[in-house]
Design a protein around this motif. Structure first.
Motif, PDB file in Angstrom:
ATOM      1  N   GLY B 265      17.725  75.602   5.183  1.00  0.00           N
ATOM      2  CA  GLY B 265      17.119  76.780   5.093  1.00  0.00           C
ATOM      3  C   GLY B 265      16.157  76.918   6.151  1.00  0.00           C
ATOM      4  N   ASP B 266      15.585  75.872   6.767  1.00  0.00           N
ATOM      5  CA  ASP B 266      14.612  75.813   7.637  1.00  0.00           C
ATOM      6  C   ASP B 266      15.299  75.757   9.205  1.00  0.00           C
ATOM      7  OD1 ASP B 266      12.718  75.852   5.727  1.00  0.00           O
ATOM      8  OD2 ASP B 266      12.973  73.663   5.254  1.00  0.00           O
ATOM      9  N   LEU B 267      16.391  75.502   9.381  1.00  0.00           N
ATOM     10  CA  LEU B 267      17.085  75.287  10.518  1.00  0.00           C
ATOM     11  C   LEU B 267      16.719  76.330  11.491  1.00  0.00           C
ATOM     12  CD1 LEU B 267      18.798  73.571  12.513  1.00  0.00           C
ATOM     13  CD2 LEU B 267      20.907  74.938  11.407  1.00  0.00           C
ATOM     14  N   GLN B 268      16.953  77.643  11.137  1.00  0.00           N
ATOM     15  CA  GLN B 268      16.618  78.842  11.973  1.00  0.00           C
ATOM     16  C   GLN B 268      15.321  79.012  12.268  1.00  0.00           C
ATOM     17  OE1 GLN B 268      18.830  78.698   9.601  1.00  0.00           O
ATOM     18  NE2 GLN B 268      20.747  79.762   9.824  1.00  0.00           N
ATOM     19  N   MET B 269      14.440  78.575  11.543  1.00  0.00           N
ATOM     20  CA  MET B 269      12.936  78.513  11.842  1.00  0.00           C
ATOM     21  C   MET B 269      12.612  77.547  13.071  1.00  0.00           C
ATOM     22  SD  MET B 269       9.788  77.800   9.089  1.00  0.00           S
ATOM     23  CE  MET B 269      10.052  76.098   8.908  1.00  0.00           C
ATOM     24  N   LEU B 270      13.157  76.289  12.783  1.00  0.00           N
ATOM     25  CA  LEU B 270      13.183  75.296  13.545  1.00  0.00           C
ATOM     26  C   LEU B 270      13.764  75.649  15.182  1.00  0.00           C
ATOM     27  CD1 LEU B 270      13.454  72.431  11.325  1.00  0.00           C
ATOM     28  CD2 LEU B 270      11.286  73.130  12.016  1.00  0.00           C
ATOM     29  N   GLN B 271      14.861  76.339  15.027  1.00  0.00           N
ATOM     30  CA  GLN B 271      15.259  76.479  16.351  1.00  0.00           C
ATOM     31  C   GLN B 271      14.608  77.717  17.018  1.00  0.00           C
ATOM     32  OE1 GLN B 271      19.067  77.984  14.408  1.00  0.00           O
ATOM     33  NE2 GLN B 271      20.331  76.017  15.316  1.00  0.00           N
ATOM     34  N   TRP B 272      13.958  78.525  16.315  1.00  0.00           N
ATOM     35  CA  TRP B 272      13.258  79.547  16.941  1.00  0.00           C
ATOM     36  C   TRP B 272      12.001  78.764  17.453  1.00  0.00           C
ATOM     37  CZ3 TRP B 272      13.528  84.192  18.612  1.00  0.00           C
ATOM     38  CH2 TRP B 272      12.426  84.926  18.702  1.00  0.00           C
ATOM     39  N   THR B 273      11.479  78.158  16.718  1.00  0.00           N
ATOM     40  CA  THR B 273      10.144  77.539  17.381  1.00  0.00           C
ATOM     41  C   THR B 273      10.582  76.629  18.667  1.00  0.00           C
ATOM     42  OG1 THR B 273       9.507  77.167  14.855  1.00  0.00           O
ATOM     43  CG2 THR B 273       8.368  75.568  16.724  1.00  0.00           C
ATOM     44  N   LEU B 283       9.660  69.099  12.892  1.00  0.00           N
ATOM     45  CA  LEU B 283       9.761  68.080  11.920  1.00  0.00           C
ATOM     46  C   LEU B 283      10.422  68.277  10.740  1.00  0.00           C
ATOM     47  CD1 LEU B 283       6.708  65.736  11.192  1.00  0.00           C
ATOM     48  CD2 LEU B 283       8.009  66.840   9.152  1.00  0.00           C
ATOM     49  N   ILE B 284      11.371  67.380  10.220  1.00  0.00           N
ATOM     50  CA  ILE B 284      11.811  67.678   8.993  1.00  0.00           C
ATOM     51  C   ILE B 284      11.622  66.478   8.052  1.00  0.00           C
ATOM     52  CG2 ILE B 284      14.301  67.291   7.925  1.00  0.00           C
ATOM     53  CD1 ILE B 284      15.251  69.041  10.190  1.00  0.00           C
ATOM     54  N   VAL B 285      11.094  66.776   6.988  1.00  0.00           N
ATOM     55  CA  VAL B 285      10.628  65.763   5.705  1.00  0.00           C
ATOM     56  C   VAL B 285      12.235  65.569   5.013  1.00  0.00           C
ATOM     57  CG1 VAL B 285       9.562  65.452   3.469  1.00  0.00           C
ATOM     58  CG2 VAL B 285       8.470  66.770   5.288  1.00  0.00           C
ATOM     59  N   HIS B 286      12.482  64.286   5.224  1.00  0.00           N
ATOM     60  CA  HIS B 286      13.571  63.711   4.424  1.00  0.00           C
ATOM     61  C   HIS B 286      13.251  63.019   3.172  1.00  0.00           C
ATOM     62  CE1 HIS B 286      17.576  61.250   5.126  1.00  0.00           C
ATOM     63  NE2 HIS B 286      17.607  61.985   4.159  1.00  0.00           N
ATOM     64  N   HIS B 287      13.817  63.706   2.269  1.00  0.00           N
ATOM     65  CA  HIS B 287      13.665  62.893   0.810  1.00  0.00           C
ATOM     66  C   HIS B 287      14.279  61.711   0.696  1.00  0.00           C
ATOM     67  CE1 HIS B 287      11.028  66.320  -0.588  1.00  0.00           C
ATOM     68  NE2 HIS B 287      11.622  67.065   0.394  1.00  0.00           N
ATOM     69  N   THR B 288      13.586  60.567   0.905  1.00  0.00           N
ATOM     70  CA  THR B 288      14.416  59.257   0.550  1.00  0.00           C
ATOM     71  C   THR B 288      13.813  58.145  -0.319  1.00  0.00           C
ATOM     72  OG1 THR B 288      12.718  58.568   2.357  1.00  0.00           O
ATOM     73  CG2 THR B 288      15.147  59.194   3.306  1.00  0.00           C
ATOM     74  N   GLY B 303      17.619  71.974  -1.900  1.00  0.00           N
ATOM     75  CA  GLY B 303      17.205  71.732  -0.651  1.00  0.00           C
ATOM     76  C   GLY B 303      18.191  70.909   0.203  1.00  0.00           C
ATOM     77  N   ARG B 304      19.325  71.465   0.133  1.00  0.00           N
ATOM     78  CA  ARG B 304      20.333  70.534   0.993  1.00  0.00           C
ATOM     79  C   ARG B 304      19.954  70.505   2.402  1.00  0.00           C
ATOM     80  NH1 ARG B 304      26.611  72.330   0.421  1.00  0.00           N
ATOM     81  NH2 ARG B 304      25.884  71.710  -1.535  1.00  0.00           N
ATOM     82  N   LEU B 305      20.214  69.452   2.960  1.00  0.00           N
ATOM     83  CA  LEU B 305      19.862  68.948   4.298  1.00  0.00           C
ATOM     84  C   LEU B 305      20.991  68.405   4.915  1.00  0.00           C
ATOM     85  CD1 LEU B 305      17.681  68.310   6.619  1.00  0.00           C
ATOM     86  CD2 LEU B 305      17.216  66.217   5.570  1.00  0.00           C
ATOM     87  N   ASP B 306      21.704  68.913   5.694  1.00  0.00           N
ATOM     88  CA  ASP B 306      22.781  68.692   6.297  1.00  0.00           C
ATOM     89  C   ASP B 306      23.177  68.900   7.954  1.00  0.00           C
ATOM     90  OD1 ASP B 306      25.479  67.733   6.381  1.00  0.00           O
ATOM     91  OD2 ASP B 306      26.332  69.442   5.909  1.00  0.00           O
ATOM     92  N   LYS B 307      23.204  70.441   7.959  1.00  0.00           N
ATOM     93  CA  LYS B 307      23.093  70.878   9.431  1.00  0.00           C
ATOM     94  C   LYS B 307      22.109  70.541  10.103  1.00  0.00           C
ATOM     95  CE  LYS B 307      26.330  74.743   8.882  1.00  0.00           C
ATOM     96  NZ  LYS B 307      26.514  76.169   8.671  1.00  0.00           N
ATOM     97  N   ALA B 308      21.115  70.760   9.241  1.00  0.00           N
ATOM     98  CA  ALA B 308      19.346  70.461   9.990  1.00  0.00           C
ATOM     99  C   ALA B 308      19.313  68.979  10.532  1.00  0.00           C
ATOM    100  CB  ALA B 308      18.410  71.003   9.154  1.00  0.00           C
ATOM    101  N   LEU B 309      19.781  68.165   9.536  1.00  0.00           N
ATOM    102  CA  LEU B 309      19.407  66.485   9.956  1.00  0.00           C
ATOM    103  C   LEU B 309      20.386  66.350  11.301  1.00  0.00           C
ATOM    104  CD1 LEU B 309      18.224  64.211   8.922  1.00  0.00           C
ATOM    105  CD2 LEU B 309      20.227  63.849   7.557  1.00  0.00           C
ATOM    106  N   ASP B 310      21.722  66.909  11.374  1.00  0.00           N
ATOM    107  CA  ASP B 310      22.467  66.704  12.817  1.00  0.00           C
ATOM    108  C   ASP B 310      21.597  67.291  13.697  1.00  0.00           C
ATOM    109  OD1 ASP B 310      24.231  65.586  11.220  1.00  0.00           O
ATOM    110  OD2 ASP B 310      25.364  67.316  10.891  1.00  0.00           O
ATOM    111  N   GLU B 311      21.038  68.343  13.447  1.00  0.00           N
ATOM    112  CA  GLU B 311      20.423  69.083  14.725  1.00  0.00           C
ATOM    113  C   GLU B 311      19.151  68.305  15.073  1.00  0.00           C
ATOM    114  OE1 GLU B 311      20.488  72.673  16.445  1.00  0.00           O
ATOM    115  OE2 GLU B 311      22.805  72.098  16.089  1.00  0.00           O
TER     116      GLU B 311
END
Lengths: 334, 334
Positions: B265-273, B283-288, B303-311
């Motif tokens: 859900g944050d991918l486009q925000m990060l791309q825009w930034t 920065l991406i917070v990875h819940h581990t 909170g799916r983190l898939d595409k944004a993790l690849d990016e």
């Protein structure tokens, strides 16, 4: 006393002056040199003194000192028509070579022929078409550049000055005075939010995030791997009249304690401001100086001030008489 | 040296410390005590040093140091489901006596029977109905009180702590650290803007006007001579995915130089930034950490983190491994 002590003392004096002076009431009045001594200036200074007096009955904590300002007619002039409309007209002329159909289609034909009467007759529908055509179809970055270029070069027909020179010096002082007293200052304008943002920080000291205005929809797109926001020909929000409290709530998220306007378009914003708890300040700029600026109110098509003037009188809001209350209107005046 | 000099010297020391210390790099690292020494902390501190170094090639002037933070999963937890959904569920239970029809109508029946499976099966349509029903029909002032009361009393099912205790201590430190270095910090969340604003200032130090979120429409009305904003059961804006850059542009009006998220859900925000000029930080917070918090990414419904993790991997964005990078997650941990 040795020289190191001397230096430290000098430094401490500088730092302490910088910290203490802006909030000292005696100093405060000198921050409003373009205001004549009179009721308007007096009520402003008294109000600010009241809400900033720690321990006083009307004290408002710094984060809650939110002041909202209309733009057209309140911070800068709005005659012969809103400056943004003059921008749209200039854009039509620039874009006309690529649009031969405009030579015969209204409202563009009227614009190209400088026929303001027909343009006005095209009414709200014509004006919306004019604004949509000139304000959409590009990215937000491109639009920012178009506005920046125009505002840096275009000149007002009467004064032959840049539009940003037609801001009211007393209001610039008021903005700075409020900020020096811990207020956050916001613009809440019927004008386009992205038409204002490119220049409000340098002209008013108001950063983009403290500008609320009307807007069209934008859409996030990837173009050749690069993200852009495309400006669409679709209204997103009209920040005027009953829209102003909605825009305030949406963008600011707390109720202002002070509101500044000049027309019926600001009435609901002032009512919303007035209805909160604690000490409130509502002010209307009444255009009464046709020599230095313009004189208009109840009968004006642009910036009509009718109901809001009655409300101001009824509730004891401060009404600025430009001719009487402002020593200087524009910075370029002698 | 007499005592007046002594006092002035003491004062000058206090004032100078307050002015100078926050921008001294050496001091800076101590503002992040809940971050383990490692790559994530190092890249943060290096980036901040770079853009605040006057005269340096990457210097960014203070007004342009805009940082945007997702909320759910980035500043506080988001499991078992978004906390705002738990709020909506609690509201249904409170309001149920006045709505006997909910005993038989979905998705309300599922909520009243604590049947989360059926609730999830009701899909987006059921969830929207749940949120609309519980978030509209009152004034903005009334809703603010409802949220404030809930957030002050409701407890998280796993931790039995107030939800505002489930904010991430390292991120609180990061927010304060960025502000100490002249950044303006904004929330840009898919969550409801008016669900967040009542508590973001006290919890995160982020005032209401720096909160961007999803919203429903409101309408200005006079009720018994008093103006109110009525909350309508109609979506105004969804501040998620491609909506985030739109929300950023609408509310902030300038492009962030740093962005912090945790999901697709944050991918486009990060791309825009990332796409702006000059030095950028994503920065991406990875819940581990399923022991101290939760561990999830590509398969999670919330909170799916898939595409944004690849990016992030592709572009070298900073990925925080909660387990490894955070000494402490919650302030209440021993």
């Amino acid at each position: 006393m040795n020289s190191v002590f001397h230096r430290i003392l000098q430094w401490s004096a500088v730092v302490l002056l910088a910290v203490v002076l802006p909030v000292t009431p005696g100093w405060a009045q000198d921050l409003l040199p373009s205001w004549n001594d009179g009721l308007a200036k007096k009520t402003i200074v008294e109000y600010v003194g009241k809400v900033t007096k720690e321990g006083g009955p009307d004290f408002v904590s710094q984060g809650e000192r939110v002041a909202v300002f209309d733009n057209d007619g309140t911070l800068w002039s709005e005659k012969p028509v809103y400056f943004q409309l003059l921008f749209a007209i200039d854009r039509v002329k620039v874009l006309a070579p690529k649009h031969p159909e405009w030579k015969t289609n209204q409202p563009f034909k009227a614009v190209l022929e400088n026929d303001m009467e027909t343009l006005v007759e095209s009414g709200m529908r014509g004006l919306v078409e004019l604004v949509m055509t000139t304000h959409s179809g590009m990215t937000t970055e491109e639009f920012e550049k178009i506005v920046s270029d125009w505002i840096a070069t275009a000149k007002h027909p009467r004064f032959q000055r840049h539009y940003t020179e037609l801001v009211f010096q007393p209001m610039l002082e008021l903005l700075a005075y409020l900020r020096a007293n811990g207020f956050k200052t916001f613009i809440v304008s019927g004008g386009g939010i992205e038409f204002m943002r490119p220049w409000t920080e340098s002209v008013y000291g108001i950063p983009p995030e403290q500008v609320v205005g009307s807007s069209i929809k934008t859409k996030f797109e990837m173009r050749n791997g690069r993200p852009v926001l495309a400006r669409l020909p679709e209204v997103n929000f009209i920040d005027d009249k009953a829209g102003k409290p909605v825009g305030i709530n949406q963008h600011i998220g707390s109720r202002p304690i002070a509101g500044f306007g000049n027309s019926d378009g600001d009435l609901q914003m002032l009512q919303w401001t007035a209805a909160g708890k604690g000490a409130r300040f509502m002010l209307i700029v009444h255009h009464t100086d046709e020599e230095r600026e313009w004189a208009y109110d109840r009968e004006s098509h642009v910036g009509r001030l009718d109901k809001a003037l009655d409300e101001a009188k009824k509730h004891g809001w401060t009404v600025v008489d430009m001719k009487r209350d402002w020593r200087r209107i524009f910075a370029f005046e002698k």
